[in-house]
Scaffold this active site. Structure first.
Site, PDB file in Angstrom:
ATOM      1  N   SER A  97      -0.213   3.844  -3.407  1.00  0.00           N
ATOM      2  CA  SER A  97       1.243   3.850  -3.244  1.00  0.00           C
ATOM      3  C   SER A  97       2.016   3.706  -4.563  1.00  0.00           C
ATOM      4  CB  SER A  97       1.661   2.779  -2.227  1.00  0.00           C
ATOM      5  OG  SER A  97       0.964   1.586  -2.455  1.00  0.00           O
ATOM      6  N   GLU A 115       0.218  -7.545  -7.863  1.00  0.00           N
ATOM      7  CA  GLU A 115      -1.201  -7.434  -7.489  1.00  0.00           C
ATOM      8  C   GLU A 115      -1.886  -8.687  -8.011  1.00  0.00           C
ATOM      9  OE1 GLU A 115      -3.358  -5.476  -5.588  1.00  0.00           O
ATOM     10  OE2 GLU A 115      -4.683  -7.092  -6.259  1.00  0.00           O
ATOM     11  N   GLY A 140       2.821 -11.433  -4.109  1.00  0.00           N
ATOM     12  CA  GLY A 140       3.802 -10.384  -3.867  1.00  0.00           C
ATOM     13  C   GLY A 140       5.092 -10.868  -3.227  1.00  0.00           C
ATOM     14  N   ASP A 160       2.403  -4.250   1.924  1.00  0.00           N
ATOM     15  CA  ASP A 160       1.159  -3.655   2.407  1.00  0.00           C
ATOM     16  C   ASP A 160      -0.009  -4.632   2.229  1.00  0.00           C
ATOM     17  OD1 ASP A 160      -0.759  -1.848   3.242  1.00  0.00           O
ATOM     18  OD2 ASP A 160      -0.842  -0.767   1.328  1.00  0.00           O
TER      19      ASP A 160
END
Ligand code: SAM
Length: 260
Positions: A97, A115, A140, A160
């Site tokens: 993404s 991340e 995140g 996500d």
């Protein structure tokens, strides 16, 4: 302790669903000549090699993007990004993404990517270095709360998670509620797996209660291997761009062609 690595699943049918819709939304939003913010809570490494033994071990891309690429016409933004990634990195490469977003955003747009995994973060920073994205080795949601509302105000947040921690399902509606209060114009997208255990159901119910205008789209597909728990993919979007519902309907029809 983070054990999930997306290389085992890159290009699977859930990625096709999520990445196809993400590409469509970013292409739509970048038609207007106003800058965008793009934020990702769980970025992964951005560039995947589908010939890597880890990817071949599960074979998920063979049932995913290798079959489904034809669902997207030559002018579809997902096809354009795939073609560009493969031209730059080889025919077995696959964009995660962050790389999809980087290839659709424009020079004046901003990207913040979180991340937590050290190796994934290193690979992400390397893959994203040509694009001026800010890659944070940080939780995140913590990053997102610190940025919202972002500058520029128009923009997209992709959430996500790998759902490795079961409390994710309980915590996500609270995070989304806080983000959407701080950033009421942001397009907030949450991806979730549809498992045979139906773990997503209470979370999705709360999301609908909190966001009655939210767009949710779910597709089903055969499990990647016998007994595999994931049998579908879902996305919940707050402030969905105009026309997204038609694109979700088109994708629903594509997923219905899959044979068990
Ligand atoms: N969004 C990526 C894509 O579509 O290409 C895939 C991301 S993968 C599903 C989830 C990633 O989140 C993993 O790389 C994992 O290391 C990372 N992660 C897990 N917990 C995190 C956290 N609390 N904050 C940031 N990243 C996290």
């Amino acid at each position: 302790m983070l054990s999930y690595q997306h290389i085992y699943h890159a290009g699977n049918l859930a990625d096709v669903h999520k990445h196809g819709l993400l590409s469509w939304m970013l292409a739509y939003l970048t038609r207007k000549d106003k800058p965008l913010s793009y934020i990702e809570t769980h970025a992964g490494r951005a560039l995947y090699d589908l010939s890597d033994p880890s990817a071949l071990k599960t074979g998920e891309a063979a049932q995913g993007i290798n079959k489904a690429a034809a669902w997207f016409g030559a002018d579809h933004p997902f096809t354009r990004v795939l073609t560009r990634t493969r031209a730059a990195h080889g025919v077995q490469s696959y964009p995660g993404s962050p790389l999809i977003a980087a290839q659709l955003l424009r020079p004046g747009d901003t990207m913040h990517l979180a991340e937590l995994h050290p190796q994934e973060h290193a690979a992400l920073s390397f893959a994203m270095s040509p694009y001026g994205a800010k890659c944070h080795q940080r939780d995140g949601f913590e990053l997102t709360h610190s940025l919202c509302p972002p500058t520029p105000r128009r923009g997209v947040l992709l959430i996500d998670p790998s759902y490795e921690i079961k409390s994710d399902y309980n915590d996500i509606p609270r995070h989304i509620s806080r983000v959407s209060r701080a950033w009421n114009v942001g397009v907030i997208c949450l991806w979730y797996p549809i498992l045979t255990s139906q773990s997503h159901l209470p979370m999705v119910q709360v999301l609908h209660q909190q966001n009655p205008d939210g767009l949710s789209h779910e597709v089903r597909f055969p499990p990647a291997r016998p007994g595999h728990g994931m049998v579908g993919s879902g996305i919940f979007v707050i402030n969905a761009p105009f026309g997204l519902d038609a694109e979700t309907q088109r994708l629903s029809d594509c997923f219905k062609t899959l044979k068990a």
